[in-house]
Motif scaffolding. Structure first.
Motif, PDB file in Angstrom:
ATOM      1  N   ASP A  20      22.315  33.924   1.704  1.00  0.00           N
ATOM      2  CA  ASP A  20      23.578  33.214   1.539  1.00  0.00           C
ATOM      3  C   ASP A  20      24.445  33.327   2.771  1.00  0.00           C
ATOM      4  OD1 ASP A  20      23.522  32.226  -1.212  1.00  0.00           O
ATOM      5  OD2 ASP A  20      23.467  34.322  -1.795  1.00  0.00           O
ATOM      6  N   VAL A  34      28.122  32.559   3.853  1.00  0.00           N
ATOM      7  CA  VAL A  34      29.418  32.253   3.252  1.00  0.00           C
ATOM      8  C   VAL A  34      30.380  31.962   4.403  1.00  0.00           C
ATOM      9  CG1 VAL A  34      31.276  33.163   1.810  1.00  0.00           C
ATOM     10  CG2 VAL A  34      28.904  33.743   1.278  1.00  0.00           C
ATOM     11  N   ALA A  91      27.860  34.530  -5.417  1.00  0.00           N
ATOM     12  CA  ALA A  91      27.407  33.880  -4.190  1.00  0.00           C
ATOM     13  C   ALA A  91      26.939  34.871  -3.136  1.00  0.00           C
ATOM     14  CB  ALA A  91      28.522  33.019  -3.630  1.00  0.00           C
ATOM     15  N   ARG A 130      29.306  27.127   2.137  1.00  0.00           N
ATOM     16  CA  ARG A 130      28.219  28.038   1.834  1.00  0.00           C
ATOM     17  C   ARG A 130      26.900  27.355   2.163  1.00  0.00           C
ATOM     18  NH1 ARG A 130      25.359  28.025  -2.885  1.00  0.00           N
ATOM     19  NH2 ARG A 130      24.108  29.901  -3.014  1.00  0.00           N
TER      20      ARG A 130
END
Ligand code: G1P
Length: 284
Positions: free
Chosen positions: A127, A129, A198, A247
């Motif tokens: 991920d 971000v 997330a 994201r």
């Protein structure tokens, strides 16, 4: 950072190259995430790897011979790039021998904790971000409210079943919510909200005890989500910081390509000609 997975969505490449090392333009995804951790004040990084994925931690080791060659040739910009990853954090590893789930992978890092470590940040290298900064905000919320703090994204309902989903309650702050429950990969019609985990977790050390008490959940795996849910039922405070930025999911080729194009378009060397080519390619 858990980096022990088989990378099945990137086969056949991941037969030989760990997905964490695939380049977003020229820099592996895991370096972007390590830089985010360093920026938030982390000084040690435990990479949870699996047998055969030693290259991931090796990537963070200095390369004196290569550095000397680049220095001799006056390649200063490249030299800086090569030195960046080893200078970010002190890297150590933990081994997850069997792919038993994210919760199990996090549990494998427990022996790396020092007695004074009250909490750990878990960053999923899949991920990205954007922009960075959410970890600092999460640390602030933990300082105020104690317990465990996670990062949440508001996800379209039709995509929610791919995530850990929060049952939330408002606080005085629009971007901070109290979590009353959490469920891993629920069907869309049973999801308690559209707020999803997330890949950024600031976990109280109590998580390690909870991880020993869970049983296999979604997908037959030991889920970090289930350990967090267990802590909530025992009165442990859990909050989320809702991140309103962007994201990228580097865990599958489609998401990875978007990230690569996004970063490349911002790159002064590659951006302008890529944009021109994309425009021509799309109009064809
Ligand atoms: C993991 C977590 C899930 C979280 C997601 C974020 O799932 O289990 O709770 O929402 O990462 O990317 P995975 O994507 O590894 O299946």
């Amino acid at each position: 950072m858990p980096a022990a997975g088989l990378g099945t969505r990137f086969l056949p490449t991941t037969k030989a190259v760990p997905k964490e090392l695939l380049p977003v333009v020229d820099t592996p995804g895991i370096e972007h995430v390590a830089a985010e951790a360093a920026e938030a004040g982390a000084s040690r990084l435990v990479i949870v790897t699996s047998p055969g994925k030693e290259a991931v931690a090796d990537y963070f080791a200095p390369q004196p011979e290569l550095e000397a060659t680049l220095a001799e040739r006056g390649k200063d910009a490249l030299l800086a790039k090569v030195r960046r990853a080893p200078a970010l954090l002190a890297v150590e590893t933990a081994t997850q021998a069997e792919a038993l789930g994210l919760g199990h992978a996090v549990g494998c890092a427990e022996p790396n904790l020092r007695p004074e470590d009250e909490a750990v940040a878990v960053l999923l290298p899949d991920d990205l971000v954007l922009p960075t900064g959410v970890l600092a905000r999460m640390a602030q919320v933990r300082a105020e409210k104690g317990g465990t703090v996670l990062c949440a994204f508001d996800i379209p309902k039709e995509q929610i079943s791919a995530y850990g989903v929060f049952d939330v309650e408002d606080t005085g702050d629009e971007d901070v919510k109290k979590v009353n429950g959490m469920v891993e990969k629920p069907p869309a019609d049973q999801a308690p909200s559209t707020y999803a985990a997330a890949g950024r977790y600031l976990l109280d050390r109590a998580i390690f005890d909870a991880l020993k008490r869970i049983t296999p959940g979604a997908g037959g795996e030991l889920q970090l989500t289930d350990a967090i849910a267990l802590l909530i039922t025992e009165g442990h405070p859990v909050h989320v910081v809702v991140h309103r930025g962007g994201r990228h999911d580097l865990g599958n080729p489609g998401g990875f390509l978007r990230a690569a194009v996004d970063f490349a378009l911002d790159d002064p060397d590659y951006g302008p000609s890529l944009l021109e080519w994309l425009r021509a390619r799309i109009s064809r």
